[in-house]
Design a protein around this motif. Structure first.
Motif, PDB file in Angstrom:
ATOM      1  N   THR A  49       0.823  -1.201   0.000  1.00 54.56           N
ATOM      2  CA  THR A  49       0.000   0.000   0.000  1.00 54.56           C
ATOM      3  C   THR A  49       0.861   1.257   0.000  1.00 54.56           C
ATOM      4  O   THR A  49       1.699   1.441   0.879  1.00 54.56           O
ATOM      5  N   ARG A 104      -3.654   0.579  -3.206  1.00 52.72           N
ATOM      6  CA  ARG A 104      -3.261  -0.822  -3.048  1.00 52.72           C
ATOM      7  C   ARG A 104      -2.710  -1.352  -4.369  1.00 52.72           C
ATOM      8  O   ARG A 104      -3.385  -1.347  -5.391  1.00 52.72           O
ATOM      9  N   PRO A 155      -5.389  10.588   9.127  1.00 48.67           N
ATOM     10  CA  PRO A 155      -5.297   9.500   8.138  1.00 48.67           C
ATOM     11  C   PRO A 155      -4.022   8.665   8.244  1.00 48.67           C
ATOM     12  O   PRO A 155      -4.030   7.473   7.932  1.00 48.67           O
ATOM     13  N   HIS A 204      -5.084   6.056  11.097  1.00 47.85           N
ATOM     14  CA  HIS A 204      -6.094   5.032  10.791  1.00 47.85           C
ATOM     15  C   HIS A 204      -5.965   4.465   9.382  1.00 47.85           C
ATOM     16  O   HIS A 204      -6.606   3.462   9.045  1.00 47.85           O
ATOM     17  N   LEU A 205      -5.156   5.080   8.523  1.00 43.34           N
ATOM     18  CA  LEU A 205      -4.789   4.552   7.203  1.00 43.34           C
ATOM     19  C   LEU A 205      -5.985   4.280   6.296  1.00 43.34           C
ATOM     20  O   LEU A 205      -6.069   3.241   5.624  1.00 43.34           O
ATOM     21  N   THR A 206      -6.904   5.212   6.255  1.00 43.50           N
ATOM     22  CA  THR A 206      -8.017   5.130   5.309  1.00 43.50           C
ATOM     23  C   THR A 206      -8.122   6.448   4.570  1.00 43.50           C
ATOM     24  O   THR A 206      -7.775   7.515   5.090  1.00 43.50           O
ATOM     25  N   ASP A 207      -8.613   6.381   3.324  1.00 42.14           N
ATOM     26  CA  ASP A 207      -8.743   7.583   2.507  1.00 42.14           C
ATOM     27  C   ASP A 207      -9.573   8.631   3.242  1.00 42.14           C
ATOM     28  O   ASP A 207     -10.577   8.318   3.891  1.00 42.14           O
ATOM     29  N   GLN A 208      -9.126   9.872   3.119  1.00 43.54           N
ATOM     30  CA  GLN A 208      -9.851  10.943   3.795  1.00 43.54           C
ATOM     31  C   GLN A 208      -9.513  12.272   3.158  1.00 43.54           C
ATOM     32  O   GLN A 208      -8.377  12.505   2.737  1.00 43.54           O
TER      33      GLN A 208
END
Length: 279
Positions: A130, A252, A234, A237-241
Motif C-alpha cells: 500500500t 493498493r 489518516p 487510521h490509514l483510510t482515505d480521507q
C-alpha cells in the motif's frame, strides 16, 4: 563526493539494519545519535553492523546527552547537530532509519553545482503493498553540503523543521517544502529514489508519533483534544480521507513490493529484536 548519513535514533530496530545495508554502496559513513534508553535491539544491530562494515563506516554516539525528548527542542536539535559535527563527509544526508534507498550508487556522482539536493520519496502504509499516493510529499530536500553554517532546527513535527545554512539565511528559519526555487541557494535533483516505510509501524507507534507532532503544532490544546486529533489523522487510521489534514489516498498495488534487502537480511536483523520492539 563523500556523503555521510546522519540521524538521531531511538527504538528503530525493525528498520535500521535494512536502511544501512541498502544505502551502504554509496555512503561514506553512517553516524547516529542514539538515545541510551533505546531498548528494542537498535544498539545491538548497530554493533553487529560495525563488526561487519567497520567502526569507521558505522559510528554511533550513545550517551545521556542524546536522551532527546521530541518535546524538548534544544535536545532534539542537539542530536541532529552532534551528528553533523561528527561527520567527515562533504555532505550530510538525513536518512531516516525507516527509509530504504533504491539506487545508492548515484550518491557517488551528485551534481557538484548545488548546495543541497532532494530525493524522490515513495511512502508506504500498513504493508509493502500500500502506497500513500496523496497526502505525503514525494520530494524531500534532505542532503546538504557541510558548509555555510549547516545546522538542524525545528521541533518534532513543526512546520519549519529542516536543515539550514546560517551563513546564508542568518537567524531566519523559513521552510519552503518542495518549492525549491524559493530557497536562497540551489537545490538539485540527487537522482536518488527512496522508499519510506513511515506507516508500516504498529498502530500504537503511529498514534504515539502523531500525538507528539500534534503537541508541537498545537501546544495550547488539552491532551484530550490532542488524543482525538491524532486518532483521527489518516496517517494513523490509514483510510482515505479529505478534510482538515488535506487529502490522503492509500493505493493498493497488485503485488507486495518487498525490498530485496529485507528478503536478504530479515532473519539476521529480526534475531536482534526484543519483545518491546514496535514494528
Amino acid at each position: 563526493m563523500r556523503v555521510s548519513v546522519i540521524a538521531p535514533l531511538k527504538n528503530e530496530a525493525p528498520w535500521i539494519g535494512y536502511s544501512v545495508m541498502a544505502a551502504y554502496p554509496g555512503i561514506h559513513e553512517f553516524i547516529y545519535a542514539v538515545d541510551p534508553l533505546s531498548d528494542d535491539g537498535s544498539l545491538e544491530i548497530l554493533q553487529d553492523l560495525q563488526n561487519e562494515l567497520g567502526k569507521d563506516k558505522v559510528r554511533f554516539m550513545a550517551d545521556k546527552e542524546f536522551s532527546f525528548d521530541p518535546m524538548d527542542r534544544a535536545a532534539y536539535n542537539n542530536a541532529f547537530n552532534a551528528c553533523i559535527e561528527a561527520s567527515t563527509g562533504e555532505a550530510c544526508f538525513f536518512l531516516h532509519p525507516d527509509m530504504i534507498v533504491e539506487n545508492p550508487g548515484v550518491l557517488l556522482d551528485l551534481p557538484l553545482h548545488a548546495l543541497a539536493w532532494y530525493t524522490t520519496i515513495t511512502s508506504y502504509a500498513g504493508d509493502f503493498q500500500t502506497v500513500i499516493s496523496k497526502g505525503r510529499g514525494t520530494k524531500w530536500k534532505n542532503i546538504h553540503r557541510k558548509q555555510f553554517g549547516l545546522h538542524y532546527y525545528g521541533g518534532y513535527g513543526s512546520r519549519n523543521e529542516d536543515f539550514y545554512h546560517s551563513d546564508i539565511t542568518f537567524e531566519a528559519h523559513d521552510f519552503h517544502g518542495s518549492n525549491f526555487g524559493k530557497y536562497p541557494f540551489q537545490v538539485a535533483d540527487s537522482g536518488l529514489f527512496v522508499n519510506h516505510y513511515c506507516e508500516l509501524k504498529s498502530y500504537k507507534r503511529r498514534l504515539e508519533k502523531m500525538r507528539l507532532c500534534m503537541k508541537t503544532q498545537y501546544p495550547g490544546l488539552k491532551d484530550s483534544a490532542i488524543d482525538d486529533m491524532a486518532a483521527n489523522h489518516p496517517r494513523v487510521h490509514l483510510t482515505d480521507q479529505k478534510g482538515i489534514y488535506g487529502e490522503f489516498v492509500f493505493e493498493r498495488k497488485e503485488q507486495p513490493e518487498i525490498p530485496e534487502v529485507v528478503k536478504k537480511y530479515q532473519s539476521r536483523f529480526e534475531s536482534f529484536l526484543k519483545e518491546n520492539a514496535l514494528v
